[in-house]
Scaffold this motif. Sequence first.
Motif, short mmCIF file in Angstrom:
data_model
loop_
_atom_site.label_atom_id
_atom_site.label_comp_id
_atom_site.label_asym_id
_atom_site.label_seq_id
_atom_site.Cartn_x
_atom_site.Cartn_y
_atom_site.Cartn_z
N GLY A 288 -6.72 -0.26 -14.78
CA GLY A 288 -5.98 0.13 -13.59
C GLY A 288 -6.79 1.04 -12.68
N VAL A 289 -7.48 2.01 -13.28
CA VAL A 289 -8.31 2.92 -12.49
C VAL A 289 -9.47 2.16 -11.86
CG1 VAL A 289 -9.83 4.94 -12.63
CG2 VAL A 289 -7.66 4.92 -13.86
N LEU A 290 -10.09 1.28 -12.62
CA LEU A 290 -11.19 0.49 -12.09
C LEU A 290 -10.75 -0.37 -10.91
CD1 LEU A 290 -14.13 -0.45 -12.33
CD2 LEU A 290 -13.35 -2.18 -13.92
N LEU A 291 -9.60 -1.04 -11.03
CA LEU A 291 -9.10 -1.85 -9.93
C LEU A 291 -8.73 -0.99 -8.73
CD1 LEU A 291 -6.91 -4.54 -11.71
CD2 LEU A 291 -8.93 -4.93 -10.34
N ALA A 292 -8.19 0.19 -8.97
CA ALA A 292 -7.84 1.09 -7.86
C ALA A 292 -9.10 1.51 -7.10
CB ALA A 292 -7.11 2.32 -8.38
N VAL A 293 -10.16 1.79 -7.82
CA VAL A 293 -11.42 2.16 -7.17
C VAL A 293 -11.96 0.99 -6.35
CG1 VAL A 293 -13.84 2.75 -7.61
CG2 VAL A 293 -12.02 3.93 -8.84
N VAL A 294 -11.90 -0.21 -6.90
CA VAL A 294 -12.37 -1.40 -6.18
C VAL A 294 -11.55 -1.61 -4.91
CG1 VAL A 294 -12.54 -3.92 -6.30
CG2 VAL A 294 -13.33 -2.53 -8.21
N VAL A 295 -10.23 -1.46 -5.01
CA VAL A 295 -9.37 -1.66 -3.84
C VAL A 295 -9.67 -0.63 -2.77
CG1 VAL A 295 -6.97 -1.51 -3.05
CG2 VAL A 295 -7.53 -2.85 -5.06
N GLU B 257 -13.35 -12.35 2.08
CA GLU B 257 -13.28 -10.96 1.66
C GLU B 257 -11.84 -10.45 1.70
OE1 GLU B 257 -16.11 -8.14 3.21
OE2 GLU B 257 -17.47 -9.78 3.68
N GLU B 258 -11.09 -10.82 2.73
CA GLU B 258 -9.69 -10.40 2.82
C GLU B 258 -8.87 -11.02 1.70
OE1 GLU B 258 -8.18 -11.08 6.71
OE2 GLU B 258 -9.48 -9.57 7.61
N ARG B 259 -9.14 -12.28 1.37
CA ARG B 259 -8.44 -12.95 0.28
C ARG B 259 -8.76 -12.28 -1.05
NH1 ARG B 259 -10.12 -18.54 0.75
NH2 ARG B 259 -9.23 -18.30 2.81
N ASN B 260 -10.02 -11.92 -1.25
CA ASN B 260 -10.41 -11.23 -2.48
C ASN B 260 -9.74 -9.85 -2.58
OD1 ASN B 260 -11.98 -13.32 -3.36
ND2 ASN B 260 -13.89 -12.45 -2.59
N THR B 261 -9.66 -9.14 -1.47
CA THR B 261 -8.99 -7.84 -1.46
C THR B 261 -7.52 -8.00 -1.83
OG1 THR B 261 -10.53 -7.00 0.19
CG2 THR B 261 -8.46 -5.80 -0.09
N PHE C 137 -7.29 -8.50 -5.53
CA PHE C 137 -7.47 -7.26 -6.27
C PHE C 137 -6.22 -6.38 -6.20
CE2 PHE C 137 -12.20 -7.86 -5.59
CZ PHE C 137 -12.43 -8.23 -6.90
N VAL C 138 -5.59 -6.32 -5.03
CA VAL C 138 -4.37 -5.53 -4.89
C VAL C 138 -3.26 -6.12 -5.76
CG1 VAL C 138 -2.56 -4.85 -3.26
CG2 VAL C 138 -4.96 -4.64 -2.61
N LEU C 139 -3.13 -7.43 -5.78
CA LEU C 139 -2.13 -8.09 -6.62
C LEU C 139 -2.41 -7.81 -8.10
CD1 LEU C 139 0.29 -10.00 -6.87
CD2 LEU C 139 -1.34 -11.88 -6.89
N ALA C 140 -3.66 -7.92 -8.50
CA ALA C 140 -4.03 -7.65 -9.90
C ALA C 140 -3.73 -6.19 -10.26
CB ALA C 140 -5.50 -7.97 -10.13
#
Length: 69
Positions: A7-14, A29-33, A36-39
């Motif tokens: 969760g922390v790793l995904l938050a940093v990526v987002v 890039e927007e689709r990937n973002t 990541f937010v959904l994940a």
Amino acid sequence: MMTINVGVLLAVVVVMRLRRRTQARSRVEERNTAFFVLALGIVIAPTPLGQGIFNLIHQLVTGVSQAGT
């Protein structure tokens, strides 16, 4: 041994992805973002923090819904 909280790793990526300028983003890039937010939402949802956020949003939506009728 070092462990990484997903969760922390995904938050940093987002956060890092959202800090970029909007004009410099492509559709991919927007689709990937968005992915990541959904994940991140799926990872956070079963935690106490996720349940608290859900309850807060639920109360907000219920209040707005009742105010509109």
